[in-house]
Design a protein around this motif. Structure first.
Motif, PDB file in Angstrom:
ATOM      1  N   HIS A 107      11.480  -8.891   0.573  1.00 24.90           N
ATOM      2  CA  HIS A 107      10.986  -9.927   1.479  1.00 24.90           C
ATOM      3  C   HIS A 107      10.163  -9.314   2.603  1.00 24.90           C
ATOM      4  N   GLU A 108      10.660  -8.253   3.196  1.00 22.49           N
ATOM      5  CA  GLU A 108       9.962  -7.616   4.307  1.00 22.49           C
ATOM      6  C   GLU A 108       8.662  -6.963   3.851  1.00 22.49           C
ATOM      7  N   LEU A 109       8.727  -6.263   2.724  1.00 25.37           N
ATOM      8  CA  LEU A 109       7.553  -5.540   2.241  1.00 25.37           C
ATOM      9  C   LEU A 109       6.428  -6.472   1.817  1.00 25.37           C
ATOM     10  N   MET A 110       6.764  -7.660   1.330  1.00 26.40           N
ATOM     11  CA  MET A 110       5.729  -8.583   0.872  1.00 26.40           C
ATOM     12  C   MET A 110       4.837  -9.057   2.007  1.00 26.40           C
ATOM     13  N   ASN A 111       5.245  -8.847   3.242  1.00 27.67           N
ATOM     14  CA  ASN A 111       4.426  -9.215   4.399  1.00 27.67           C
ATOM     15  C   ASN A 111       3.542  -8.073   4.883  1.00 27.67           C
ATOM     16  N   GLU A 112       3.616  -6.932   4.203  1.00 26.49           N
ATOM     17  CA  GLU A 112       2.813  -5.778   4.608  1.00 26.49           C
ATOM     18  C   GLU A 112       1.593  -5.642   3.706  1.00 26.49           C
ATOM     19  N   ASN A 113       0.408  -5.602   4.335  1.00 25.09           N
ATOM     20  CA  ASN A 113      -0.826  -5.517   3.567  1.00 25.09           C
ATOM     21  C   ASN A 113      -0.871  -4.274   2.688  1.00 25.09           C
ATOM     22  N   GLY A 114      -0.418  -3.146   3.211  1.00 23.28           N
ATOM     23  CA  GLY A 114      -0.473  -1.908   2.457  1.00 23.28           C
ATOM     24  C   GLY A 114       0.392  -1.940   1.212  1.00 23.28           C
ATOM     25  N   PHE A 115       1.522  -2.639   1.292  1.00 25.39           N
ATOM     26  CA  PHE A 115       2.404  -2.725   0.132  1.00 25.39           C
ATOM     27  C   PHE A 115       1.773  -3.566  -0.960  1.00 25.39           C
ATOM     28  N   ILE A 116       1.126  -4.650  -0.603  1.00 27.79           N
ATOM     29  CA  ILE A 116       0.517  -5.519  -1.595  1.00 27.79           C
ATOM     30  C   ILE A 116      -0.620  -4.819  -2.319  1.00 27.79           C
TER      31      ILE A 116
END
Length: 307
Positions: A107-116
């Protein structure tokens, strides 16, 4: 296309899966059973030369070799060609499989541009594909011999399709739970690997952000399994180009790509606006289309497929 249409007719009341107004999930199991038998016959005639269930009875490379020698289907001839060229282990590397993902952390990572745009898990690039989620006695032996090279990848594809014809479910994507209020994440195993959708709502319950993380983002990460496979290729330009294309197709990006092989310089694979390079640090190309898997979706048409 006829099979796809028949499937939609059997799965959805009204026969439409793309219309919010008309797509009502209502599987007709009798129709699905009949459709499955048609698909089994098609696979027997065109792919395996025997029933999918009988193909799954193979447990050793010797049995696989005998099947290649005996059958004249496209699949058998393709694998026989890989064997004749000695390309069974081509592209083998140490990229690890994507594990079951912790829901709260996701959930947290999906809000990070770099992760996507370039996802990693526990600081490592990961692979999610038919190869990483499919298992059999034959595949275990092939993996021991050839790692995650070309032959095990191709056999994994054939194995998964045959297993699906036995109504064997795929590995589960994850267990719901641990979410953040106002957000939601859904995961499903799609044809190319784990497909993840994430949504964030505003204070009034309206969609503020919707994100898609497709398997292509994991597999075609600038240091991911495709880049690692290209990094171990060796030989003259023509051979390297042929091997690179076979590996890319075996891993299967969800959109088009352009392959550049310039001896003795690195190999490039341009996938949308990413550039994956063998032999030097990856860099991002400018001016390429953003119609790619795994971007924020704010409306409008999306190029490419997301599964």
């Amino acid at each position: 296309m006829k099979i796809q249409h028949a499937y939609e007719q059997a799965m959805f009341a009204g026969g439409k899966r793309t219309s919010l107004e008309e797509a009502h999930f209502s599987p007709n199991w009798e129709k699905l059973d009949l459709l499955q038998e048609k698909i089994k016959q098609l696979l027997k005639d065109r792919v395996y030369g025997v029933s999918p269930a009988r193909w799954l009875d193979m447990e050793s490379p010797a049995q696989l070799d005998a099947w290649m020698d005996r059958q004249q289907t496209v699949a058998a001839c393709y694998l026989a060609k890989v064997r004749a060229l000695g390309w069974e282990a081509v592209g083998s590397n140490e990229t690890a499989a994507l594990p079951v993902l912790d829901e709260a952390r996701l959930h947290e990572l999906m809000n990070e541009n770099g992760f996507i745009s370039a996802p990693t898990w526990d600081g490592r690039c990961r692979e999610t594909s038919a190869f990483t989620r499919t298992d059999s006695a034959l595949l275990q032996t092939l993996r021991t011999r050839h790692g995650n090279g070309l032959m095990p990848r191709l056999v994994a594809r054939l194995t998964e399709v045959a297993q699906l014809m036995q109504w064997q479910p795929l590995a589960e994507a994850g267990t719901p739970g641990g979410g953040i209020e106002g957000t939601g994440v859904g995961q499903v195993q799609a044809a190319r690997g784990l497909l993840t959708h994430g949504v964030m709502l505003d204070g009034e319950g309206r969609i503020e952000r919707y994100r898609i993380l497709a398997p292509t983002e994991w597999n075609f990460h600038p240091q991911g399994v495709v880049a690692s496979s290209l990094a171990v290729l060796d030989g003259d330009r023509e051979i390297v180009e042929k091997q690179a294309r076979q590996l890319i197709h075996a891993i299967d990006p969800c959109i088009g790509y352009t392959l550049h092989v310039i001896n003795p310089a690195p190999i490039y694979v341009t996938l949308s606006h990413h550039e994956y390079t063998r032999g030097e640090a990856p860099r991002r190309r400018q001016g390429h289309s953003l119609s790619r898997c795994g971007n924020d979706v704010h409306g409008g048409a999306r190029g490419g497929r997301t599964d």
